[in-house]
Every structure is written in C-alpha cells, then in structure tokens.
Design a protein around this motif. Sequence first.
Motif, PDB file in Angstrom:
ATOM      1  N   ALA A 155     -63.536 -38.211 -65.539  1.00 47.44           N
ATOM      2  CA  ALA A 155     -62.566 -37.142 -65.322  1.00 47.44           C
ATOM      3  C   ALA A 155     -61.680 -37.448 -64.123  1.00 47.44           C
ATOM      4  O   ALA A 155     -62.161 -37.885 -63.079  1.00 47.44           O
ATOM      5  CB  ALA A 155     -63.279 -35.813 -65.106  1.00 47.44           C
ATOM      6  N   CYS A 156     -60.399 -37.195 -64.286  1.00 53.09           N
ATOM      7  CA  CYS A 156     -59.475 -37.329 -63.160  1.00 53.09           C
ATOM      8  C   CYS A 156     -59.812 -36.291 -62.094  1.00 53.09           C
ATOM      9  O   CYS A 156     -59.931 -36.619 -60.915  1.00 53.09           O
ATOM     10  CB  CYS A 156     -58.047 -37.170 -63.659  1.00 53.09           C
ATOM     11  SG  CYS A 156     -56.786 -37.349 -62.399  1.00 53.09           S
ATOM     12  N   THR A 157     -59.951 -35.034 -62.515  1.00 53.93           N
ATOM     13  CA  THR A 157     -60.501 -33.981 -61.668  1.00 53.93           C
ATOM     14  C   THR A 157     -61.437 -33.149 -62.530  1.00 53.93           C
ATOM     15  O   THR A 157     -61.406 -33.232 -63.760  1.00 53.93           O
ATOM     16  CB  THR A 157     -59.409 -33.068 -61.060  1.00 53.93           C
ATOM     17  OG1 THR A 157     -58.754 -32.342 -62.121  1.00 53.93           O
ATOM     18  CG2 THR A 157     -58.384 -33.876 -60.278  1.00 53.93           C
ATOM     19  N   GLN A 158     -62.260 -32.339 -61.891  1.00 52.81           N
ATOM     20  CA  GLN A 158     -63.214 -31.551 -62.652  1.00 52.81           C
ATOM     21  C   GLN A 158     -63.618 -30.316 -61.873  1.00 52.81           C
ATOM     22  O   GLN A 158     -63.511 -30.273 -60.644  1.00 52.81           O
ATOM     23  CB  GLN A 158     -64.470 -32.367 -62.947  1.00 52.81           C
ATOM     24  CG  GLN A 158     -65.270 -32.713 -61.680  1.00 52.81           C
ATOM     25  CD  GLN A 158     -66.499 -33.541 -61.974  1.00 52.81           C
ATOM     26  OE1 GLN A 158     -66.399 -34.611 -62.553  1.00 52.81           O
ATOM     27  NE2 GLN A 158     -67.656 -33.043 -61.585  1.00 52.81           N
ATOM     28  N   HIS A 183     -68.313 -37.140 -76.975  1.00 58.42           N
ATOM     29  CA  HIS A 183     -67.551 -38.169 -77.679  1.00 58.42           C
ATOM     30  C   HIS A 183     -66.059 -37.841 -77.698  1.00 58.42           C
ATOM     31  O   HIS A 183     -65.215 -38.763 -77.627  1.00 58.42           O
ATOM     32  CB  HIS A 183     -68.101 -38.363 -79.086  1.00 58.42           C
ATOM     33  CG  HIS A 183     -69.403 -39.105 -79.115  1.00 58.42           C
ATOM     34  ND1 HIS A 183     -69.489 -40.475 -78.995  1.00 58.42           N
ATOM     35  CD2 HIS A 183     -70.686 -38.661 -79.198  1.00 58.42           C
ATOM     36  CE1 HIS A 183     -70.747 -40.850 -79.021  1.00 58.42           C
ATOM     37  NE2 HIS A 183     -71.502 -39.771 -79.151  1.00 58.42           N
ATOM     38  N   MET A 184     -65.715 -36.570 -77.770  1.00 56.87           N
ATOM     39  CA  MET A 184     -64.303 -36.202 -77.698  1.00 56.87           C
ATOM     40  C   MET A 184     -63.730 -36.554 -76.324  1.00 56.87           C
ATOM     41  O   MET A 184     -62.611 -37.085 -76.216  1.00 56.87           O
ATOM     42  CB  MET A 184     -64.134 -34.712 -77.993  1.00 56.87           C
ATOM     43  CG  MET A 184     -64.440 -34.335 -79.424  1.00 56.87           C
ATOM     44  SD  MET A 184     -64.310 -32.558 -79.740  1.00 56.87           S
ATOM     45  CE  MET A 184     -62.533 -32.379 -79.831  1.00 56.87           C
ATOM     46  N   SER A 189     -60.819 -45.193 -66.701  1.00 67.39           N
ATOM     47  CA  SER A 189     -60.067 -45.161 -65.458  1.00 67.39           C
ATOM     48  C   SER A 189     -59.591 -43.739 -65.275  1.00 67.39           C
ATOM     49  O   SER A 189     -58.571 -43.335 -65.834  1.00 67.39           O
ATOM     50  CB  SER A 189     -58.886 -46.134 -65.527  1.00 67.39           C
ATOM     51  OG  SER A 189     -58.122 -46.064 -64.346  1.00 67.39           O
ATOM     52  N   PRO A 190     -60.345 -42.895 -64.541  1.00 64.33           N
ATOM     53  CA  PRO A 190     -60.124 -41.454 -64.560  1.00 64.33           C
ATOM     54  C   PRO A 190     -58.708 -41.012 -64.233  1.00 64.33           C
ATOM     55  O   PRO A 190     -58.166 -40.127 -64.877  1.00 64.33           O
ATOM     56  CB  PRO A 190     -61.116 -40.947 -63.513  1.00 64.33           C
ATOM     57  CG  PRO A 190     -62.197 -41.963 -63.483  1.00 64.33           C
ATOM     58  CD  PRO A 190     -61.493 -43.260 -63.696  1.00 64.33           C
ATOM     59  N   CYS A 191     -58.072 -41.624 -63.228  1.00 57.44           N
ATOM     60  CA  CYS A 191     -56.746 -41.148 -62.822  1.00 57.44           C
ATOM     61  C   CYS A 191     -55.715 -42.253 -62.887  1.00 57.44           C
ATOM     62  O   CYS A 191     -54.838 -42.348 -62.028  1.00 57.44           O
ATOM     63  CB  CYS A 191     -56.812 -40.544 -61.413  1.00 57.44           C
ATOM     64  SG  CYS A 191     -57.582 -38.913 -61.412  1.00 57.44           S
ATOM     65  N   ALA A 244     -60.148 -39.774 -72.850  1.00 57.34           N
ATOM     66  CA  ALA A 244     -59.963 -40.552 -71.625  1.00 57.34           C
ATOM     67  C   ALA A 244     -59.385 -41.929 -71.903  1.00 57.34           C
ATOM     68  O   ALA A 244     -58.884 -42.588 -70.989  1.00 57.34           O
ATOM     69  CB  ALA A 244     -61.289 -40.674 -70.888  1.00 57.34           C
ATOM     70  N   GLU A 245     -59.440 -42.366 -73.150  1.00 54.86           N
ATOM     71  CA  GLU A 245     -58.854 -43.653 -73.501  1.00 54.86           C
ATOM     72  C   GLU A 245     -57.337 -43.581 -73.605  1.00 54.86           C
ATOM     73  O   GLU A 245     -56.664 -44.614 -73.569  1.00 54.86           O
ATOM     74  CB  GLU A 245     -59.433 -44.144 -74.835  1.00 54.86           C
ATOM     75  CG  GLU A 245     -60.918 -44.477 -74.782  1.00 54.86           C
ATOM     76  CD  GLU A 245     -61.493 -44.790 -76.151  1.00 54.86           C
ATOM     77  OE1 GLU A 245     -60.710 -44.805 -77.127  1.00 54.86           O
ATOM     78  OE2 GLU A 245     -62.702 -45.032 -76.252  1.00 54.86           O
TER      79      GLU A 245
END
Length: 414
Positions: A68-71, A35-36, A4-6, A41-42
């Motif tokens: 990603a929430c933003t990128q 993997h990192m 759930s990015p954001c 993100a978890e």
Amino acid sequence: MTASPCGAGEAGEILFLCHRIPFPPDRGDKIRSYHMLQRLAEIAPVHVGCFADDDRDLSFAPALQDIACTQTVLRRERSRLSGGLRGLVQGQPLLVSLFDHPDMHAWVKRTLAERPIRAILAYSVQMAHFVPVLPSDIRFVMDFVDFDSAKYAAYGREQSGPMAWVNRREGRKLLAFESAVANRADVSTFVSEAEAALFRNATGAGEVRVRALENGVALDYFDPAAAFPRLRPEERGEEPLIVFTGQMDYRPNIEAVESFARESMPAIRSIRPETRFAIVGRAPSKSVQALANLPGVLVTGGVADVRGWLAAADVVVAPLRIARGIQNKVLEAMAMGRPVVASAEAAEGIDAGDGAHLLVARIPAQEAGMVLSLLGDPYQAAALGRAARQRMVDRYDWDHTLAVLPDLVMGGAT
C-alpha cells in the motif's frame, strides 16, 4: 506481498476500501480482497482503508506497508448491540451501521484531497458508506461480492419471532441501499454470474453496469504436490475421513456442519460405522464445539495449515443450505484433488460439472448416499479428484479470473 507501493502512477492512483484487512488470505472474504489488492498494485499506487476485527488482525497491518502507498487499519469497536440500535434509530441497514466509523470517513476525505485518486474500489457493501459524492473524473467500482440482502431475506423467511423481523427488515433496508449504491457506481461486480443475475433481476440494473468478477484459487498453494505438513498417522487414523473446512463462527458454516453431523453422519455410520467427520476451522461456536460429543465427529478448531486435512480427506463435503456466490472451500478442495460432495447451494456459481468434477446433492437426503458411494469406490473417488484439480487449473487461476479487473477499475472495460 511484493510491489512498489508509491511508484509513479501515470494514470492516477487507486483507493481500495475493504471491511477486513486483506491479509493474510486465510478466510473467504480476505482471499478475494488479497488477490484483488495484489492485482491493483500492479497497475497503480494503492491506498488501503480497512478494518481489523481483533488484535490478530491488527498485527498484520505492517504487512500492508509492502504493497500500500498509504493505509489506515481501524479497530472495529462497535458492538453488535450498539451498532444494531444505532441502525434502527437512523433507519440504516444494520450491516452498514456496524461498520460505520468517523475516522474512516475522515481518512477517505483526506486521501481524496491529497492524492491524485483516479478510481475507488469498495469491497463489500458496508464499505460503500464511506464513498462520498465523487467528481466525474473519479471512477467508482463497487464489488458487492455477494447479494447480501437476499441472504438476510432468506433468513427472515425461514425464522420466526424477533430475529425473523430483524432479518426481514435487514433484507429490505439492505436491498434499498444496494440498489442506491449500484446506481451511483460506474460498475458493480459480483462473485458469480448467478449472483449478478439475481441482483439485476431484483433491481432492474443492466448487464453493462452489473457484472460477474469470479473468484479464483491459488493453484500453486492448493496443490496436492506442494510441500506442506501432512497429518501425523495418529491424527489421520485408518478410518474413512470426511472433512469440512471454514470459518466456524460464520452462520452458514455452523448450520451446514450441524445438519451434516446430525442428519447425514448417522446414515453414513449405519453403513460405515468407523467413519469420522472432521470440522476444520477457526473460532468454532459453542454449538459447533458441542458436535464433538456426537459419535465420529471431530472439531479441530483453527489449524496451522488446512492443506494437511484436505489432503487426508477421503471426501470433502460442503453441505451449505444458504450460500451466496462462489465457495472458496469448494475451489480449494477441488484444487487439492479431493472428491467433493456439495449441496446445490454450495455448487451454484462454480463452473464445474456435476458427476464430472464434483457431486452435487440436490437435497440433503442425497448427501449420505453420495459420500458412501465415494467411500465404497476409491477408483471413482480418485478419478473425480483428478478431474476436479484439472478443472481448477483450466478455469480458476487468479490471473484468469481477475484479468479484466484493471480495465474495470481504470475505465477500459466495456
């Protein structure tokens, strides 16, 4: 990628900076960063700043939106020549100069101003350049991965002429930069305890702030029982098959296959003349392509699924002469249940027993003999492969190796 990015980040958000887009996980540096990122993100919303080497890399940018929430994904435009000249003029390590980009600095500054960033994780030394002076409530974790300055220093010692000077300079400049970054960071991580110990010895840093964060292997993907395309009979052939996998424009891989093809293969084929050596990997350099002219040597270039070649191998070799950290190619071959013959440099940092889980050639002259012993004893080879797979299951699952990452990043690990 699933996340759930954001979503709500009660403990704050994370800024993740990496020198190559962390997707897909199809080469060593992307495997670790992928993997990192999944693990980060978890625990919190993650903002990703990274670079693309080419149009193929850029094409994967939309995939980051799932996690990603933003990128920001910036195309690297600076040539090695211009980057090198700029680094020389400004007194920077060339590795830092090659990745410098004003838009990345601006994006980091804007993200820090607009988002509740709790921690920054910089992946690979060149990304530390984009981490500004931080307030005390933002944690800085530096994942060096490998002790890069030691690699350049080793090149400089082995070479002569202008490139020897360039690499010796890079070793000195980069070591000074790495030391300064480690002094700024709350914690610095390396891919193995061997790498972390080398860095501590070189810089005087302590064990609390310089730690190992090991690589893992995707055991459900690199599994001999998984569903994947097998080599066709005409590709596999009936002859004994030795396989090397890797990105084939990467200097340590180039040197490894040149050495094995020109030195070990003639000795092997003098006993087993039908033996073939397959060099499997994307972007083979001209010198690697030229190896296909040697008897028994096959250069495949990039393949859709490396597992088919690993599964078909009678022996997988990793004859690297200069290697840093943990070699993903070795972990993957072992996870596929293949018998592996690795140089001491390639095996360093892997928690596996010589003779129990793989064979380690302490000097290049031993490689041919070890390969021949495995080719001549299929029962020994199969037993070694089974033990290799079990060792990966017991020791190198990503959930296990990255278990401490949330605490390292958010400040709970001691």
